[in-house]
Design an enzyme around this catalytic site. Sequence first.
Site, PDB file in Angstrom:
ATOM      1  N   LYS A  13       0.835  -1.218   0.000  1.00  0.00           N
ATOM      2  CA  LYS A  13       0.000   0.000   0.000  1.00  0.00           C
ATOM      3  C   LYS A  13       0.859   1.254   0.000  1.00  0.00           C
ATOM      4  O   LYS A  13       0.629   2.176  -0.764  1.00  0.00           O
ATOM      5  CB  LYS A  13      -0.926   0.061   1.235  1.00  0.00           C
ATOM      6  CG  LYS A  13      -1.903  -1.078   1.355  1.00  0.00           C
ATOM      7  CD  LYS A  13      -2.890  -0.836   2.482  1.00  0.00           C
ATOM      8  CE  LYS A  13      -2.271  -0.787   3.876  1.00  0.00           C
ATOM      9  NZ  LYS A  13      -1.651  -2.042   4.331  1.00  0.00           N
ATOM     10  N   ARG A  88      -9.127   0.882   9.514  1.00  0.00           N
ATOM     11  CA  ARG A  88      -8.680  -0.475   9.841  1.00  0.00           C
ATOM     12  C   ARG A  88      -9.717  -1.217  10.680  1.00  0.00           C
ATOM     13  O   ARG A  88      -9.505  -2.375  11.020  1.00  0.00           O
ATOM     14  CB  ARG A  88      -7.384  -0.398  10.642  1.00  0.00           C
ATOM     15  CG  ARG A  88      -6.122  -0.641   9.799  1.00  0.00           C
ATOM     16  CD  ARG A  88      -4.939  -0.445  10.722  1.00  0.00           C
ATOM     17  NE  ARG A  88      -3.753  -1.136  10.311  1.00  0.00           N
ATOM     18  CZ  ARG A  88      -2.731  -0.548   9.685  1.00  0.00           C
ATOM     19  NH1 ARG A  88      -2.806   0.710   9.338  1.00  0.00           N
ATOM     20  NH2 ARG A  88      -1.651  -1.239   9.405  1.00  0.00           N
ATOM     21  N   ARG A 127      12.073  -6.548   4.308  1.00  0.00           N
ATOM     22  CA  ARG A 127      12.024  -5.160   3.848  1.00  0.00           C
ATOM     23  C   ARG A 127      12.731  -4.202   4.819  1.00  0.00           C
ATOM     24  O   ARG A 127      12.877  -4.484   6.000  1.00  0.00           O
ATOM     25  CB  ARG A 127      10.596  -4.707   3.587  1.00  0.00           C
ATOM     26  CG  ARG A 127       9.800  -4.405   4.837  1.00  0.00           C
ATOM     27  CD  ARG A 127       8.410  -3.899   4.479  1.00  0.00           C
ATOM     28  NE  ARG A 127       7.710  -3.418   5.663  1.00  0.00           N
ATOM     29  CZ  ARG A 127       6.504  -2.891   5.642  1.00  0.00           C
ATOM     30  NH1 ARG A 127       5.832  -2.781   4.521  1.00  0.00           N
ATOM     31  NH2 ARG A 127       5.947  -2.468   6.774  1.00  0.00           N
ATOM     32  N   ARG A 160      11.871  -2.032  10.558  1.00  0.00           N
ATOM     33  CA  ARG A 160      10.840  -1.594  11.503  1.00  0.00           C
ATOM     34  C   ARG A 160      10.683  -2.617  12.624  1.00  0.00           C
ATOM     35  O   ARG A 160      10.731  -3.817  12.393  1.00  0.00           O
ATOM     36  CB  ARG A 160       9.512  -1.418  10.758  1.00  0.00           C
ATOM     37  CG  ARG A 160       9.386  -0.045  10.132  1.00  0.00           C
ATOM     38  CD  ARG A 160       8.191   0.080   9.234  1.00  0.00           C
ATOM     39  NE  ARG A 160       6.950  -0.443   9.803  1.00  0.00           N
ATOM     40  CZ  ARG A 160       5.769  -0.328   9.202  1.00  0.00           C
ATOM     41  NH1 ARG A 160       5.660   0.290   8.041  1.00  0.00           N
ATOM     42  NH2 ARG A 160       4.688  -0.821   9.757  1.00  0.00           N
ATOM     43  N   ARG A 171      -0.002  -8.976  13.500  1.00  0.00           N
ATOM     44  CA  ARG A 171      -0.609  -7.953  12.639  1.00  0.00           C
ATOM     45  C   ARG A 171      -1.541  -8.591  11.615  1.00  0.00           C
ATOM     46  O   ARG A 171      -2.618  -8.063  11.318  1.00  0.00           O
ATOM     47  CB  ARG A 171       0.489  -7.141  11.919  1.00  0.00           C
ATOM     48  CG  ARG A 171       1.260  -6.231  12.869  1.00  0.00           C
ATOM     49  CD  ARG A 171       2.577  -5.769  12.276  1.00  0.00           C
ATOM     50  NE  ARG A 171       2.437  -4.858  11.162  1.00  0.00           N
ATOM     51  CZ  ARG A 171       3.413  -4.602  10.289  1.00  0.00           C
ATOM     52  NH1 ARG A 171       4.589  -5.212  10.390  1.00  0.00           N
ATOM     53  NH2 ARG A 171       3.230  -3.736   9.322  1.00  0.00           N
TER      54      ARG A 171
HETATM   55  P1  AMP Z   1       1.259   0.683   8.983  1.00  0.00           P
HETATM   56  O1  AMP Z   1       2.466   1.517   8.718  1.00  0.00           O
HETATM   57  O2  AMP Z   1       0.041   1.127   8.200  1.00  0.00           O
HETATM   58  O3  AMP Z   1       1.534  -0.788   8.844  1.00  0.00           O
HETATM   59  O4  AMP Z   1       0.879   0.931  10.522  1.00  0.00           O
HETATM   60  C1  AMP Z   1       1.769   0.603  11.560  1.00  0.00           C
HETATM   61  C2  AMP Z   1       1.029   0.480  12.862  1.00  0.00           C
HETATM   62  O5  AMP Z   1       0.406   1.737  13.197  1.00  0.00           O
HETATM   63  C3  AMP Z   1      -0.123  -0.516  12.887  1.00  0.00           C
HETATM   64  O6  AMP Z   1       0.336  -1.853  13.109  1.00  0.00           O
HETATM   65  C4  AMP Z   1      -0.939   0.009  14.068  1.00  0.00           C
HETATM   66  O7  AMP Z   1      -0.319  -0.271  15.299  1.00  0.00           O
HETATM   67  C5  AMP Z   1      -0.836   1.524  13.860  1.00  0.00           C
HETATM   68  N1  AMP Z   1      -1.922   2.017  12.983  1.00  0.00           N
HETATM   69  C6  AMP Z   1      -1.785   2.615  11.757  1.00  0.00           C
HETATM   70  N2  AMP Z   1      -2.980   2.941  11.251  1.00  0.00           N
HETATM   71  C7  AMP Z   1      -3.901   2.551  12.159  1.00  0.00           C
HETATM   72  C8  AMP Z   1      -5.325   2.585  12.210  1.00  0.00           C
HETATM   73  N3  AMP Z   1      -6.048   3.097  11.206  1.00  0.00           N
HETATM   74  N4  AMP Z   1      -5.941   2.084  13.312  1.00  0.00           N
HETATM   75  C9  AMP Z   1      -5.234   1.562  14.340  1.00  0.00           C
HETATM   76  N5  AMP Z   1      -3.899   1.485  14.363  1.00  0.00           N
HETATM   77  C10 AMP Z   1      -3.223   1.970  13.283  1.00  0.00           C
END
Ligand code: AMP
Length: 215
Positions: A13, A88, A127, A160, A171
Amino acid sequence: MFIILFGAPGVGKGTQAKILSDRLGIPHISTGDILREAAANKTELGLKAKAIMNAGELVSDEIMVGIIKDTLSQDRCKNGFILDGFPRTLAQAEVLDKMFTELKINNINVLALSAEDDEIIKRLTNRRACKECNQIFTSQEIEGLTNCPRCNAENSFYLRKDDNEDVIRRRLAIFHSSTKPVLDYFINKRKVFIINGLQHIDEVTEDIVEKLKVS
Ligand code: AMP
């Protein structure tokens, strides 16, 4: 143009959102990037979110809705945006729909990138991210490099904390239980384009561009 990019963690994404953002000239809104930046700046929000993110859990709907309301009401978002990582949960999707109605936005393109869990685990453990521009690379792409190919930052690559296998599995489990229902919610309400996220990056982009009928 208003775009929601939907898909499991690691499906690409963020990569596609950056390409589309450059191509369409609309902002890329990544809730994960917003939280990571807050964590790096040690703000109250960032400190709260950091442990939750590192464990692969979801930050509360209340916090996320606050962030998205603040962000989408900014001037830079008024002609379009690409949402990456939000909504989410069903609660987030419902709030977002209300916001779209209030902001009189009705032409929303939902793009869902698909991939199997096994492939995602392989990708995420392999990654690296740039801590300056947040671009994601495979370890092969940056082998032997010291500077980021996108923003030229020096020694900025990192793994990360949430990209280790146990956290990735958590996740993915959360994606299936809490986030996947959001796709059914969208499918019932809007046109959703499903795109094979396992193709080469350029092919995924071309599929998206084709579906959006832009160039
Ligand atoms: P991402 O970079 O999109 O994979 O997000 C990393 C982490 O941020 C996720 O595993 C959640 O802990 C938190 N996070 C990001 N977006 C959301 C969301 N819309 N709702 C809840 N937690 C979020």
